[in-house]
Design a protein around this motif. Structure first.
Motif, PDB file in Angstrom:
ATOM      1  N   MET A   1      47.534  14.114  32.147  1.00  9.25           N
ATOM      2  CA  MET A   1      48.497  15.195  32.411  1.00  9.25           C
ATOM      3  C   MET A   1      49.089  15.739  31.114  1.00  9.25           C
ATOM      4  SD  MET A   1      48.413  15.913  35.530  1.00  9.25           S
ATOM      5  CE  MET A   1      47.043  15.199  36.408  1.00  9.25           C
ATOM      6  N   LYS A   2      49.264  14.866  30.145  1.00  6.52           N
ATOM      7  CA  LYS A   2      49.805  15.293  28.845  1.00  6.52           C
ATOM      8  C   LYS A   2      48.818  16.245  28.143  1.00  6.52           C
ATOM      9  CE  LYS A   2      51.849  13.313  24.701  1.00  6.52           C
ATOM     10  NZ  LYS A   2      52.288  12.093  24.047  1.00  6.52           N
ATOM     11  N   LYS A   3      47.526  15.870  28.137  1.00  3.53           N
ATOM     12  CA  LYS A   3      46.514  16.725  27.506  1.00  3.53           C
ATOM     13  C   LYS A   3      46.323  18.020  28.288  1.00  3.53           C
ATOM     14  CE  LYS A   3      43.814  13.006  25.371  1.00  3.53           C
ATOM     15  NZ  LYS A   3      42.504  12.317  25.391  1.00  3.53           N
ATOM     16  N   LEU A   4      46.418  17.934  29.628  1.00  5.70           N
ATOM     17  CA  LEU A   4      46.283  19.129  30.459  1.00  5.70           C
ATOM     18  C   LEU A   4      47.402  20.117  30.151  1.00  5.70           C
ATOM     19  CD1 LEU A   4      45.032  20.790  32.719  1.00  5.70           C
ATOM     20  CD2 LEU A   4      46.311  19.384  34.357  1.00  5.70           C
ATOM     21  N   ALA A   5      48.624  19.647  30.103  1.00  3.68           N
ATOM     22  CA  ALA A   5      49.756  20.522  29.780  1.00  3.68           C
ATOM     23  C   ALA A   5      49.553  21.161  28.408  1.00  3.68           C
ATOM     24  CB  ALA A   5      51.068  19.738  29.824  1.00  3.68           C
ATOM     25  N   ALA A   6      49.127  20.357  27.435  1.00  2.00           N
ATOM     26  CA  ALA A   6      48.915  20.869  26.074  1.00  2.00           C
ATOM     27  C   ALA A   6      47.804  21.922  26.040  1.00  2.00           C
ATOM     28  CB  ALA A   6      48.592  19.723  25.126  1.00  2.00           C
ATOM     29  N   ALA A   7      46.762  21.734  26.844  1.00  2.00           N
ATOM     30  CA  ALA A   7      45.636  22.686  26.858  1.00  2.00           C
ATOM     31  C   ALA A   7      46.087  24.085  27.270  1.00  2.00           C
ATOM     32  CB  ALA A   7      44.542  22.188  27.796  1.00  2.00           C
ATOM     33  N   PHE A   8      47.147  24.148  28.084  1.00  2.00           N
ATOM     34  CA  PHE A   8      47.653  25.444  28.538  1.00  2.00           C
ATOM     35  C   PHE A   8      49.016  25.761  27.924  1.00  2.00           C
ATOM     36  CE2 PHE A   8      44.569  24.314  31.845  1.00  2.00           C
ATOM     37  CZ  PHE A   8      43.817  25.483  31.869  1.00  2.00           C
ATOM     38  N   ASN A   9      49.302  25.127  26.792  1.00  2.00           N
ATOM     39  CA  ASN A   9      50.552  25.362  26.063  1.00  2.00           C
ATOM     40  C   ASN A   9      51.783  25.165  26.941  1.00  2.00           C
ATOM     41  OD1 ASN A   9      49.153  26.101  23.635  1.00  2.00           O
ATOM     42  ND2 ASN A   9      48.699  28.061  24.617  1.00  2.00           N
TER      43      ASN A   9
ATOM     44  N   ALA B   1      33.209  30.709  34.326  1.00  2.00           N
ATOM     45  CA  ALA B   1      34.548  30.337  34.814  1.00  2.00           C
ATOM     46  C   ALA B   1      35.650  30.920  33.918  1.00  2.00           C
ATOM     47  CB  ALA B   1      34.688  28.819  34.876  1.00  2.00           C
ATOM     48  N   GLU B   2      35.237  31.616  32.844  1.00  2.00           N
ATOM     49  CA  GLU B   2      36.192  32.134  31.849  1.00  2.00           C
ATOM     50  C   GLU B   2      37.117  31.006  31.415  1.00  2.00           C
ATOM     51  OE1 GLU B   2      38.050  35.799  33.136  1.00  2.00           O
ATOM     52  OE2 GLU B   2      36.217  36.362  34.201  1.00  2.00           O
ATOM     53  N   ALA B   3      36.499  29.867  31.121  1.00  2.00           N
ATOM     54  CA  ALA B   3      37.261  28.652  30.819  1.00  2.00           C
ATOM     55  C   ALA B   3      37.390  28.403  29.327  1.00  2.00           C
ATOM     56  CB  ALA B   3      36.551  27.453  31.472  1.00  2.00           C
ATOM     57  N   LYS B   4      38.356  27.579  29.004  1.00  4.89           N
ATOM     58  CA  LYS B   4      38.488  27.080  27.645  1.00  4.89           C
ATOM     59  C   LYS B   4      37.962  25.660  27.637  1.00  4.89           C
ATOM     60  CE  LYS B   4      43.003  27.481  27.355  1.00  4.89           C
ATOM     61  NZ  LYS B   4      44.309  27.410  26.715  1.00  4.89           N
ATOM     62  N   LEU B   5      37.454  25.239  26.517  1.00  5.71           N
ATOM     63  CA  LEU B   5      36.940  23.881  26.345  1.00  5.71           C
ATOM     64  C   LEU B   5      38.075  23.060  25.734  1.00  5.71           C
ATOM     65  CD1 LEU B   5      34.125  22.808  26.925  1.00  5.71           C
ATOM     66  CD2 LEU B   5      33.558  23.152  24.537  1.00  5.71           C
ATOM     67  N   SER B   6      38.398  21.937  26.352  1.00  2.70           N
ATOM     68  CA  SER B   6      39.536  21.123  25.895  1.00  2.70           C
ATOM     69  C   SER B   6      39.264  19.637  26.116  1.00  2.70           C
ATOM     70  CB  SER B   6      40.805  21.489  26.669  1.00  2.70           C
ATOM     71  OG  SER B   6      41.140  22.835  26.525  1.00  2.70           O
ATOM     72  N   ASP B   7      39.982  18.811  25.384  1.00  3.73           N
ATOM     73  CA  ASP B   7      39.993  17.367  25.629  1.00  3.73           C
ATOM     74  C   ASP B   7      40.989  17.147  26.743  1.00  3.73           C
ATOM     75  OD1 ASP B   7      40.141  14.616  25.627  1.00  3.73           O
ATOM     76  OD2 ASP B   7      41.044  14.469  23.637  1.00  3.73           O
ATOM     77  N   LEU B   8      40.517  16.762  27.922  1.00 10.39           N
ATOM     78  CA  LEU B   8      41.382  16.685  29.102  1.00 10.39           C
ATOM     79  C   LEU B   8      41.504  15.307  29.727  1.00 10.39           C
ATOM     80  CD1 LEU B   8      39.981  19.880  30.828  1.00 10.39           C
ATOM     81  CD2 LEU B   8      42.206  19.677  29.707  1.00 10.39           C
ATOM     82  N   THR B   9      40.707  14.338  29.269  1.00  9.32           N
ATOM     83  CA  THR B   9      40.673  13.061  29.974  1.00  9.32           C
ATOM     84  C   THR B   9      41.567  12.004  29.335  1.00  9.32           C
ATOM     85  OG1 THR B   9      38.675  12.397  28.785  1.00  9.32           O
ATOM     86  CG2 THR B   9      38.384  13.481  30.907  1.00  9.32           C
ATOM     87  N   ALA B  10      41.997  11.083  30.192  1.00  7.98           N
ATOM     88  CA  ALA B  10      42.875  10.006  29.755  1.00  7.98           C
ATOM     89  C   ALA B  10      42.082   8.964  28.985  1.00  7.98           C
ATOM     90  CB  ALA B  10      43.536   9.367  30.968  1.00  7.98           C
TER      91      ALA B  10
END
Length: 157
Positions: free
Chosen positions: A72-80, A148-157
């Motif tokens: 959840m921390k990385k997810l929040a950061a991925a979308f500022n 998907a017009e997606a961004k690539l991010s580190d999202l996993t715990a």
């Protein structure tokens, strides 16, 4: 099972090549993504699950390997954002037009910001839900990210 879904229609419109991977969906499986990977004889890190979440109260779509949990921390950061949480299943279904267990990042009823875990680029092909339970789509990671017009991010715990 229908081979045409809003997800396949969206990919066809975008000119994205994909392969259909139908499988026997088990609604009682403790982890649907892992069950799908096993049913198709694929590595769980190559089969990606689509989850709906909220960052600072706004909906987002998250695509991660089926054997991983979202940080959840990385997810929040991925979308500022400051805080993230999973969306309630009825809200996810209403927003996307798909049933939980069949949510796809492609062809959603309402387009929301999307992030794909960076590990997708490790594969020539990833499998992502095709818009209904028991149907995955195989496609190149770059095509999936563009469609998907997606961004690539580190999202996993």
């Amino acid at each position: 099972m229908s081979k045409t879904t809003p997800a396949t229609i969206a990919l066809e419109k975008a000119g994205v090549a994909f392969t259909l991977f139908p499988y026997e969906y088990d609604p009682d499986a403790p982890r649907v993504g892992l069950q799908a990977a096993e049913a198709l004889g694929r590595s769980p890190d190559q089969v990606f699950k689509t989850l709906m979440a909220e960052v600072d109260g706004k909906p987002v779509c998250v695509v991660v390997p089926s054997d991983c949990e979202v940080s959840m921390k990385k997810l929040a950061a991925a979308f500022n954002g400051k805080a993230a949480n999973m969306m309630k299943p009825p809200d996810a279904e209403r927003l996307t037009g798909f049933k939980v267990g069949g949510i796809s990042p492609f062809g959603q009823r309402r387009k929301v910001p999307t992030a794909v875990d960076e590990t997708a680029e490790l594969f020539d092909e990833v499998l992502i839900n095709g818009g209904q339970r028991g149907l995955l789509l195989g496609l190149r990671p770059g095509d999936a990210i563009r469609a998907a017009e997606a961004k690539l991010s580190d999202l996993t715990a």
